[in-house]
Design a protein around this motif. Sequence first.
Motif, mmCIF file in Angstrom:
data_model
loop_
_atom_site.group_PDB
_atom_site.id
_atom_site.type_symbol
_atom_site.label_atom_id
_atom_site.label_comp_id
_atom_site.label_asym_id
_atom_site.label_seq_id
_atom_site.Cartn_x
_atom_site.Cartn_y
_atom_site.Cartn_z
ATOM 1 N N PRO A 164 0.827 -1.217 0.000
ATOM 2 C CA PRO A 164 0.000 0.000 0.000
ATOM 3 C C PRO A 164 0.859 1.264 0.000
ATOM 4 C CG PRO A 164 -0.777 -1.577 1.643
ATOM 5 C CD PRO A 164 0.545 -2.075 1.160
ATOM 6 N N ASN A 165 0.333 2.309 -0.605
ATOM 7 C CA ASN A 165 0.990 3.604 -0.529
ATOM 8 C C ASN A 165 1.136 4.027 0.926
ATOM 9 O OD1 ASN A 165 1.286 4.036 -3.299
ATOM 10 N ND2 ASN A 165 -0.752 4.925 -3.499
ATOM 11 N N GLY A 166 2.068 4.927 1.163
ATOM 12 C CA GLY A 166 2.282 5.417 2.522
ATOM 13 C C GLY A 166 2.618 6.894 2.515
ATOM 14 N N ILE A 167 2.473 7.519 3.658
ATOM 15 C CA ILE A 167 2.815 8.937 3.788
ATOM 16 C C ILE A 167 3.629 9.151 5.059
ATOM 17 C CG2 ILE A 167 0.737 9.695 2.567
ATOM 18 C CD1 ILE A 167 -0.386 10.548 5.320
ATOM 19 N N VAL A 280 -6.734 11.522 -0.418
ATOM 20 C CA VAL A 280 -7.683 11.335 0.684
ATOM 21 C C VAL A 280 -6.929 11.067 1.987
ATOM 22 C CG1 VAL A 280 -9.394 9.721 1.615
ATOM 23 C CG2 VAL A 280 -9.643 10.613 -0.710
ATOM 24 N N LEU A 281 -5.924 10.207 1.916
ATOM 25 C CA LEU A 281 -5.129 9.884 3.102
ATOM 26 C C LEU A 281 -4.413 11.124 3.634
ATOM 27 C CD1 LEU A 281 -4.003 7.713 5.020
ATOM 28 C CD2 LEU A 281 -2.181 7.304 3.355
ATOM 29 N N GLU A 282 -3.832 11.914 2.734
ATOM 30 C CA GLU A 282 -3.131 13.132 3.146
ATOM 31 C C GLU A 282 -4.108 14.124 3.776
ATOM 32 O OE1 GLU A 282 0.371 12.896 -0.266
ATOM 33 O OE2 GLU A 282 -1.441 14.060 -0.633
ATOM 34 N N ALA A 283 -5.322 14.221 3.226
ATOM 35 C CA ALA A 283 -6.323 15.122 3.787
ATOM 36 C C ALA A 283 -6.733 14.677 5.192
ATOM 37 C CB ALA A 283 -7.538 15.188 2.869
ATOM 38 N N LEU A 284 -6.871 13.388 5.389
ATOM 39 C CA LEU A 284 -7.193 12.880 6.726
ATOM 40 C C LEU A 284 -6.069 13.179 7.710
ATOM 41 C CD1 LEU A 284 -8.751 9.423 5.775
ATOM 42 C CD2 LEU A 284 -9.965 11.404 6.704
ATOM 43 N N ALA A 285 -4.821 13.077 7.245
ATOM 44 C CA ALA A 285 -3.680 13.390 8.107
ATOM 45 C C ALA A 285 -3.663 14.867 8.494
ATOM 46 C CB ALA A 285 -2.375 13.014 7.409
ATOM 47 N N ALA A 286 -4.281 15.723 7.645
ATOM 48 C CA ALA A 286 -4.374 17.149 7.941
ATOM 49 C C ALA A 286 -5.597 17.483 8.791
ATOM 50 C CB ALA A 286 -4.420 17.947 6.636
ATOM 51 N N GLY A 287 -6.361 16.457 9.185
ATOM 52 C CA GLY A 287 -7.524 16.675 10.040
ATOM 53 C C GLY A 287 -8.743 17.185 9.311
ATOM 54 N N LEU A 288 -8.815 16.968 8.007
ATOM 55 C CA LEU A 288 -9.939 17.477 7.218
ATOM 56 C C LEU A 288 -11.086 16.470 7.148
ATOM 57 C CD1 LEU A 288 -8.058 19.074 4.204
ATOM 58 C CD2 LEU A 288 -9.576 20.286 5.780
ATOM 59 N N SER A 304 -14.633 2.543 11.476
ATOM 60 C CA SER A 304 -14.111 3.207 12.672
ATOM 61 C C SER A 304 -12.687 3.725 12.491
ATOM 62 C CB SER A 304 -14.145 2.249 13.867
ATOM 63 O OG SER A 304 -13.335 1.102 13.602
ATOM 64 N N GLN A 305 -11.976 3.220 11.474
ATOM 65 C CA GLN A 305 -10.601 3.638 11.259
ATOM 66 C C GLN A 305 -10.503 5.025 10.616
ATOM 67 O OE1 GLN A 305 -7.499 1.422 11.772
ATOM 68 N NE2 GLN A 305 -9.098 0.927 13.256
ATOM 69 N N ALA A 306 -11.577 5.476 9.963
ATOM 70 C CA ALA A 306 -11.559 6.790 9.299
ATOM 71 C C ALA A 306 -12.939 7.422 9.392
ATOM 72 C CB ALA A 306 -11.113 6.654 7.845
ATOM 73 N N PRO A 307 -13.361 7.793 10.604
ATOM 74 C CA PRO A 307 -14.724 8.322 10.765
ATOM 75 C C PRO A 307 -14.943 9.658 10.057
ATOM 76 C CG PRO A 307 -13.463 8.581 12.795
ATOM 77 C CD PRO A 307 -12.644 7.718 11.881
ATOM 78 N N GLY A 308 -13.883 10.383 9.744
ATOM 79 C CA GLY A 308 -14.029 11.672 9.077
ATOM 80 C C GLY A 308 -14.202 11.568 7.576
ATOM 81 N N ALA A 309 -14.118 10.354 7.036
ATOM 82 C CA ALA A 309 -14.267 10.150 5.590
ATOM 83 C C ALA A 309 -15.642 9.563 5.309
ATOM 84 C CB ALA A 309 -13.182 9.221 5.073
ATOM 85 N N VAL A 340 -4.605 6.717 9.291
ATOM 86 C CA VAL A 340 -3.366 7.378 8.884
ATOM 87 C C VAL A 340 -2.153 6.618 9.400
ATOM 88 C CG1 VAL A 340 -1.998 9.493 9.128
ATOM 89 C CG2 VAL A 340 -4.459 9.635 8.663
ATOM 90 N N ALA A 341 -2.214 6.156 10.660
ATOM 91 C CA ALA A 341 -1.084 5.418 11.227
ATOM 92 C C ALA A 341 -0.858 4.089 10.520
ATOM 93 C CB ALA A 341 -1.314 5.178 12.726
ATOM 94 N N ARG A 342 -1.919 3.509 9.970
ATOM 95 C CA ARG A 342 -1.788 2.228 9.260
ATOM 96 C C ARG A 342 -1.011 2.372 7.966
ATOM 97 N NH1 ARG A 342 -5.854 -1.945 10.529
ATOM 98 N NH2 ARG A 342 -5.354 -2.736 8.462
ATOM 99 N N TYR A 343 -0.961 3.586 7.433
ATOM 100 C CA TYR A 343 -0.319 3.806 6.144
ATOM 101 C C TYR A 343 0.935 4.662 6.276
ATOM 102 C CZ TYR A 343 -4.617 1.955 4.046
ATOM 103 O OH TYR A 343 -5.670 1.151 3.678
ATOM 104 N N GLY A 344 1.718 4.430 7.312
ATOM 105 C CA GLY A 344 2.989 5.123 7.439
ATOM 106 C C GLY A 344 3.958 4.674 6.349
ATOM 107 N N ILE A 345 4.776 5.588 5.868
ATOM 108 C CA ILE A 345 5.679 5.286 4.758
ATOM 109 C C ILE A 345 6.697 4.215 5.114
ATOM 110 C CG2 ILE A 345 7.313 7.126 5.333
ATOM 111 C CD1 ILE A 345 6.251 5.985 1.784
#
Length: 362
Positions: A164-167, A280-288, A304-309, A340-345
């Motif tokens: 998976p991609n990571g950030i 989308v992942l980057e936006a979630l990391a920014a709290g959007l 439950s892993q991404a309630p803001g999406a 976000v933590a699941r997709y660390g680079i």
Amino acid sequence: MRALHIITGLGIGGAERQLRALLRRLPLACDVVTLTNPGPVARQLAADGVRVTHLGMGGNRDVGALPRLVRLIRRGRYDVVHTHLYRACVYGRIAARLAGVRAVVATEHSLGAHRIEGRPLTPGTRALYLATERLGAATVAVSATVAGRLLAWGVPERRIHLVPNGIEPDRFRFDPAARDAARAALGVPRGAVVVGGMGRLVPGKRFDALVRAAARLPDDVWVVLAGEGPERAALRVLSARLGLAGRVVLAGGCPDVPGLLSALDVFVSPSTEETFGLAVLEALAAGLPVLHASAPVVEELPRSQAPGARRVGAGPAELADALTAELALGARRLPVPAAVARYGIDRSVDRLMNVYEGVCRR
């Protein structure tokens, strides 16, 4: 171990930004060749100390680029050749084999159900992809969705590797000072509500639907779209026709993605055929808060892993309704979700290194 990464272009796009994130962490010497468009990410890579070569390829049928690429690979004495995006995968796998490199890895970033990197999946496109795929040693899928498509196409399961991609999450943390600076640079009034999207300006991203949705929203709502592509002029014309010329900002190939995300209040991804959803992942990391029509990055996880999406319909009316409901909650920043933590680079780098070591052993 030395690796050469071959990519179609280095403008601001998900695959290009993902390549840079990987190269910042991979524990081996890496060079990069871009077949076309040495854009913003090429300059960023050079600033990171990565050697970037522009091959100067004229188009999909510029076969004269092939011998140049073969010579470059031979001179570099690379242990691994890693290709990214359709054209680079086709030419890169052929060139690597002609140069005597058998440890060839390709990452499939953009294989949709009906399109690949915005182009229709014709029988000829698919046949060429599969013929050159056999020249490689491994094909990396950036999501389980892509892995399933590769398998359905007939790529042997043993050759498919899920990475998976990571950030780097801390890079996208909300910054009030960056928000003010980015809004000032974009010409957005201080009190405006800003809805944003990011990606290549191509029909498949469906940013026209977001612009049409904005025409149904109050006058204090602005739209910022970051990216370059052939739809830029059409989006400008559409904005003017809908009376939104002053409220739709085409930000171009924005190099400061974290700053841009800090400037937004809601992130929207209207594309119906995403293969991962890096933005989308980057936006979630920014709290959007995020509204998306398709995003395997969160759809493959428990809610439950991404309630803001929130998944929404892709039509202008559906987007407008979803935005109206979201904006009624007020401009706010959300806690960074567990996704976000699941997709660390670093996890992505570890998995990719396992692929490299496996193909080199074979």
